[in-house]
Scaffold this active site. Sequence first.
Site, PDB file in Angstrom:
ATOM      1  N   ASP A  81      10.293  13.844   6.285  1.00 29.97           N
ATOM      2  CA  ASP A  81      10.889  14.862   7.154  1.00 29.97           C
ATOM      3  C   ASP A  81      12.406  14.702   7.227  1.00 29.97           C
ATOM      4  OD1 ASP A  81       8.434  15.786   7.551  1.00 29.97           O
ATOM      5  OD2 ASP A  81       8.408  15.557   9.740  1.00 29.97           O
ATOM      6  N   GLU A 100      14.408  13.386   5.012  1.00 31.66           N
ATOM      7  CA  GLU A 100      15.043  13.816   3.750  1.00 31.66           C
ATOM      8  C   GLU A 100      15.134  15.347   3.701  1.00 31.66           C
ATOM      9  OE1 GLU A 100      14.043  10.985   0.033  1.00 31.66           O
ATOM     10  OE2 GLU A 100      12.348  11.420   1.349  1.00 31.66           O
ATOM     11  N   ASP A 135      15.210  17.363   6.293  1.00 31.45           N
ATOM     12  CA  ASP A 135      16.235  17.788   7.253  1.00 31.45           C
ATOM     13  C   ASP A 135      17.636  17.600   6.679  1.00 31.45           C
ATOM     14  OD1 ASP A 135      14.413  18.610   9.036  1.00 31.45           O
ATOM     15  OD2 ASP A 135      14.454  16.805  10.285  1.00 31.45           O
ATOM     16  N   LEU A 160      11.036  52.150  16.250  1.00 29.83           N
ATOM     17  CA  LEU A 160      11.618  53.289  16.968  1.00 29.83           C
ATOM     18  C   LEU A 160      12.634  53.975  16.070  1.00 29.83           C
ATOM     19  CD1 LEU A 160      12.329  51.462  20.334  1.00 29.83           C
ATOM     20  CD2 LEU A 160      10.737  53.358  20.060  1.00 29.83           C
ATOM     21  N   GLU A 173      15.269  51.464  29.027  1.00 31.13           N
ATOM     22  CA  GLU A 173      15.085  50.008  28.987  1.00 31.13           C
ATOM     23  C   GLU A 173      16.039  49.379  27.972  1.00 31.13           C
ATOM     24  OE1 GLU A 173      10.893  49.761  27.959  1.00 31.13           O
ATOM     25  OE2 GLU A 173      10.478  51.377  29.377  1.00 31.13           O
ATOM     26  N   LYS A 199      17.363  47.396  24.969  1.00 29.88           N
ATOM     27  CA  LYS A 199      16.652  46.965  23.758  1.00 29.88           C
ATOM     28  C   LYS A 199      17.123  45.550  23.416  1.00 29.88           C
ATOM     29  CE  LYS A 199      15.310  48.652  19.203  1.00 29.88           C
ATOM     30  NZ  LYS A 199      15.753  47.589  18.307  1.00 29.88           N
ATOM     31  N   CYS A 234      25.509  61.807 -16.285  1.00 30.45           N
ATOM     32  CA  CYS A 234      24.802  60.669 -15.693  1.00 30.45           C
ATOM     33  C   CYS A 234      25.252  59.375 -16.372  1.00 30.45           C
ATOM     34  CB  CYS A 234      23.299  60.861 -15.853  1.00 30.45           C
ATOM     35  SG  CYS A 234      22.371  59.412 -15.353  1.00 30.45           S
ATOM     36  N   CYS A 293      15.541  58.923 -18.327  1.00 34.22           N
ATOM     37  CA  CYS A 293      16.754  58.303 -17.803  1.00 34.22           C
ATOM     38  C   CYS A 293      16.384  56.902 -17.323  1.00 34.22           C
ATOM     39  CB  CYS A 293      17.327  59.136 -16.649  1.00 34.22           C
ATOM     40  SG  CYS A 293      18.726  58.347 -15.835  1.00 34.22           S
TER      41      CYS A 293
HETATM   42  S1  IVH Z   1       8.704  50.000  22.738  1.00 41.21           S
HETATM   43  C1  IVH Z   1       6.318  52.267  19.604  1.00 41.21           C
HETATM   44  N1  IVH Z   1      10.456  48.979  24.353  1.00 41.21           N
HETATM   45  O1  IVH Z   1      12.357  47.502  19.382  1.00 41.21           O
HETATM   46  C2  IVH Z   1       7.181  51.706  20.659  1.00 41.21           C
HETATM   47  N2  IVH Z   1      10.516  48.282  22.073  1.00 41.21           N
HETATM   48  O2  IVH Z   1      12.412  49.360  17.009  1.00 41.21           O
HETATM   49  C3  IVH Z   1       8.029  50.556  20.213  1.00 41.21           C
HETATM   50  N3  IVH Z   1      12.218  46.595  21.575  1.00 41.21           N
HETATM   51  O3  IVH Z   1       9.551  46.348  17.609  1.00 41.21           O
HETATM   52  C4  IVH Z   1       8.139  49.483  21.184  1.00 41.21           C
HETATM   53  N4  IVH Z   1      13.013  46.450  23.611  1.00 41.21           N
HETATM   54  O4  IVH Z   1      10.807  44.687  19.081  1.00 41.21           O
HETATM   55  C5  IVH Z   1      10.001  49.002  23.093  1.00 41.21           C
HETATM   56  N5  IVH Z   1      11.915  48.149  25.916  1.00 41.21           N
HETATM   57  C6  IVH Z   1      11.467  48.174  24.674  1.00 41.21           C
HETATM   58  C7  IVH Z   1      12.029  47.365  23.648  1.00 41.21           C
HETATM   59  C8  IVH Z   1      11.525  47.461  22.346  1.00 41.21           C
HETATM   60  C9  IVH Z   1      13.108  45.991  22.369  1.00 41.21           C
HETATM   61  C10 IVH Z   1      12.071  46.348  20.121  1.00 41.21           C
HETATM   62  C11 IVH Z   1      10.678  45.926  19.699  1.00 41.21           C
HETATM   63  C12 IVH Z   1      10.241  46.940  18.680  1.00 41.21           C
HETATM   64  C13 IVH Z   1      11.543  47.509  18.242  1.00 41.21           C
HETATM   65  C14 IVH Z   1      11.342  48.929  17.762  1.00 41.21           C
END
Ligand code: IVH
Length: 670
Positions: free
Chosen positions: A34, A36, A38, A84, A115, A117, A401, A432
């Site tokens: 381990d 080595e 690391d 998303l 919310e 992200k 092209c 192509c």
């Molecule tokens: S909702 C289908 N809520 O964003 C709905 N996602 O791009 C998707 N994430 O994989 C999840 N905060 O890792 C949701 N308040 C929030 C979030 C959130 C962070 C991340 C999550 C997801 C990614 C989608």
Amino acid sequence: MIKSDIIKKYKTKIKDFNKHSKLYYDKSNPVISDSEFDKLKQEILDLEKNFPYLISKKSISSIVGYKPSKVFEKYKHKVPMLSLSNAFDEDDLKNFEKKIFNFLDNKPKFSYSVEPKIDGISASLTYKNKELVYGVSRGDGKIGEVITENLKTIKDIPKKISSNNFPDDIEIRGEVFIKKKEFIKISDKFANPRNAASGSLRQKDPKETNKIPLNFTAYTYGHISVDNFENQSDFLKALNKWGFKTNGHNKLLNNIDELIEYHEKFEKIRFDLDYDVDGLVYKINELSLQKRLGFTSNAPRWAIAHKFSADSANTKIINIEIQVGRTGALTPVAKVRPVNIGGVVVSNATLHNEDEIIRKDIRVGDIVKIERAGDVIPHVIEVDKSKREKNTKKFNFPIYCPSCKSKTIKEFNLITKKYDAVRRCTNVGFECEKIAIEKIKHFISKEALNIEGLGKKVVEKFWELNLIRKPQDIFSLKYDYIANLDGWGKLSVDNLRNSINKSKIVSLQRFIYSIGIRHIGIENAKIISENLKNTEHFLEIIRTKKFEKFLNIDGIGETQINSLKNFFSNKFNSDIVIQLNSILKIQNPNLKQNGILKDKTFMFTGKLEGISRAEAKSLIEKNSGTTLSSVSKNLDYLVTGDKPTKKKIDQAKSIGVKIISLKELKKLLN
Ligand code: IVH
């Protein structure tokens, strides 16, 4: 040491590291100690720190010895964990709302659950009878890895629930992340906090996970046994009551103006938070609307991520190269002096298309501002003309092209009445070289045949060696020959053979997508396959060129039909489909489930009240019914709305098709 020696030294160490990583993580059979291991890891990290040009997406500082282990058990998510869509400005948000109103066919009042992200990685927690029984990573969204024991080390994750009104069977989803102050302590090992959280979570030994303090914020559910919530905000409150942490900055807002105001405010305070946030998530708060809106193939229609502005840096354009894509598009790419933007070394930036170069007058030698946001390809924002040297020349975009020397064209768009910004090679087949290679890369890609072990680089190599020239060559590879190539061995060849064989069983929908016809993406391939009886039916349509059959089915218009015609006017292309059909085991489309409308077909005419065509169609499909685009003997019901087409009604009457109203359709659905 000179640069080339440093790179050589680095590459040798990486090779060693990968070998020992594999032995340690995948085979659990290390041949060095381990310490080595690391030490080797630390040497690589030191090199990357001292010579940042070594850092790439694949660098050790992004994955470190915490390379995902293949020893975890796989788990099929009951409800896919999707991603998303992104919005960057007000227009994107307006467009998002417009699509919602179109789908719903009216403008109901709703609010947004807003919310932060958090930039971590998502995890899914299944509780049965109030006890945490499964903890799973997102994986590819469909299949994750069981990492229950690792997740259990996180103090924010309740192992048992004491609250009374907790569902018997529920999957709670949220984000696992590391706080900034904890990340600083281990920043020599990871490129960013997200990688730190991911690496730590996927340790083979939960004790290792326990060493790095991780956090968990809950934000949604996957499956739920009693679904009696009306709003996302109520669900967030319930999460709190049950003992989960939710984000303190969650908020309920009413319209786009309020969203933008909050976004602007948040963008300023985000650096004061003790965790990384890369944007805000907006979700329609009303769960009944969320259900109606549903999902496209990879993201919900009812939510969007509004990203914060990107990082940028100035650098010099060394050269402009033209890449030829799968559909013949000529994309100019600026090769720039490598520059670190937000922790990632950037040496290429897209210039999008010919018009963009002309509009910004981008030239070789220019000092430009480059922006990079998340996973989006870095792009040139502006040219600093005050720094432009004398005698530089305007960039001459090629009219032939660069790969096959065919003529290139800018198409005239009949709808916008403008010429396309993109210049294209006129070759549609495999003549192509660059297009052919890109088509093969598309064919093996994740959403297409998904052949693991045959990545893009391998395709390029095999092309060079004349092993693959068209998709069907993949199924008659000379494995003995490959086993003797540099970097290959018996094991890797066996794996390749297995995944190629596995890929032979493919749905018709994936197959149609994999052929790589312009304008036929995943969604359109799905629509086409759902309107076919079987693969033979598809071949017959190709033979007889009767592509109009698909016209006016949701999403399929003149553009798609012309593209199909154009593609199959090339004999090489149709031969590929015929030959692949004899090699692959293409599964017939959609064995419909046993919904209430099973084996029933529907068609609409006239404006339906309070529901869009798209939603009505999705409603019928959810209940195992099929929608057709013309009146025929195969049609069971013609659903009429306001101002129906008289001809359709007459046709339906003459062949005895039942004519019903929207109300009657709703009755059929209870
Ligand atoms: S909702 C289908 N809520 O964003 C709905 N996602 O791009 C998707 N994430 O994989 C999840 N905060 O890792 C949701 N308040 C929030 C979030 C959130 C962070 C991340 C999550 C997801 C990614 C989608």
